[in-house]
Design an enzyme around this catalytic site. Structure first.
Site, short mmCIF file in Angstrom:
data_model
loop_
_atom_site.label_atom_id
_atom_site.label_comp_id
_atom_site.label_asym_id
_atom_site.label_seq_id
_atom_site.Cartn_x
_atom_site.Cartn_y
_atom_site.Cartn_z
N PRO A 2 6.90 2.16 7.56
CA PRO A 2 7.49 1.00 8.55
C PRO A 2 7.78 -0.42 7.49
CG PRO A 2 5.19 1.67 8.85
CD PRO A 2 5.54 2.29 7.51
N GLU A 3 8.85 -0.87 8.14
CA GLU A 3 9.65 -2.06 7.49
C GLU A 3 9.32 -3.11 8.46
OE1 GLU A 3 13.35 -0.79 5.54
OE2 GLU A 3 12.56 1.03 5.36
N HIS A 93 -7.76 10.96 10.78
CA HIS A 93 -7.16 9.82 10.11
C HIS A 93 -7.24 8.61 10.48
CE1 HIS A 93 -5.55 13.52 8.08
NE2 HIS A 93 -4.80 13.70 9.07
N ARG A 112 -1.90 9.28 5.02
CA ARG A 112 -1.53 9.29 3.68
C ARG A 112 -2.38 8.16 2.95
NH1 ARG A 112 4.63 10.21 2.46
NH2 ARG A 112 3.84 10.57 0.48
N ARG A 155 21.68 -12.05 -11.84
CA ARG A 155 20.86 -11.14 -11.94
C ARG A 155 21.75 -9.83 -12.36
NH1 ARG A 155 15.63 -11.73 -9.88
NH2 ARG A 155 15.46 -9.43 -10.74
#
Ligand SMILES: [Zn+2]
Length: 274
Positions: A2-3, A93, A112, A155
């Site tokens: 998830p972002e 879970h 996970r 950079r």
């Protein structure tokens, strides 16, 4: 994983249901998912606290409680934060259950187990290093293209690796880094410092567009992502490059390439992205 858009969807859905509720009981079925404080202390401390606000910073869910304390949830790779009736069947879970005073339960589930929960004042969490220092919010109006240009200047690191760096901008992960770079027509392996102001402006806008569109579509369920009600998002069907390696580019028809950058698989179009 998830972002920003997925976490924002969960936060916006939970907010009206959680504000004003009190945590009346806490149960940890997999205690080490709590990284701060010690699990027994977590259970004691959170019980009796009232929820005052629900927000997001980068990929972190921030639940503000009485006494300036924060419950922080990071979903890791496969975490799900769901609000259910306390009588609902407990699925595999499920690691944390917080009983609320309206008979519902906030449950954290994570097959996970790369996710984590924290509890403490913001200062305490920053000092303990459990909550990292994060860069600006890419969809915050105060974060402009000039700020991104300054951050990229000199950079040598690739655009992809800098977009994934949470101290550079907070909340972008593999999906929306690839989507943003494709929209901006920029190669993911280009050195960030090589971009002109104009290109950075294009990337800034593309990043915002990718994230805002995904929020509108309730996030991408490319893997195990589910919203607070256990439902999938809709953005996965609309992604331009992520998960489409070898398939034709929607702009030029050439098969999309896949390479590894910063340890992450990266999909892009060799013709459209320069
Ligand atoms: Zn193309």
């Amino acid at each position: 994983m998830p972002e920003l858009p997925e976490v924002e969807t969960i936060v916006a859905d939970l907010r009206p249901h959680l504000i004003g509720r009190t945590v009346v009981r806490a149960e940890l079925r997999f205690p080490s998912i709590v990284r701060h404080p010690e699990p027994e202390m977590f259970v004691d401390s959170i019980t009796g606290l009232r929820i005052e606000a629900v927000g997001r910073r980068g990929k972190f869910i921030l639940v503000a409680l009485d006494g300036a304390r924060l419950l922080v949830v990071h979903l890791g790779m496969s975490g799900q934060l769901r609000l259910v009736d306390s009588a609902a069947e407990i699925t595999n879970h499920t690691h944390v259950m917080l009983d609320l005073d309206d008979g519902r339960q906030l449950r954290y589930r994570d097959p996970r187990r790369f996710g984590r929960l924290l509890l403490g004042t913001e200062e305490e969490l920053l000092t303990s290093g459990t909550l990292p220092k994060l860069g600006p919010e890419p969809i915050d109006p105060s974060f402009d293209a000039e700020e991104l240009y300054k951050r990229f200047r000199r950079r040598r690191a690739s655009l992809k690796s800098l977009l994934l760096d949470q101290a550079m901008v907070a909340g972008v992960g593999n999906i929306y880094a690839d989507e943003s770079l494709h929209r901006a027509k920029l190669r993911p392996d280009r050195a960030a410092g090589s971009l002109s102001r104009k290109s950075v402006r294009r990337l800034h806008e593309s990043m915002r567009d990718s994230l805002e569109l995904a929020i509108k579509n309730r996030g991408s369920s490319v893997d195990t992502y589910r919203d607070a009600w256990g439902e999938t998002g809709n953005q996965q069907e609309k992604l331009l490059v992520y998960g489409r390696a070898g398939e034709p580019c929607f702009t030029c028809g050439r098969p999309l390439s896949i390479v590894r950058i910063a340890g992450r698989s990266t999909v892009f179009c060799r013709r459209c992205q320069r």
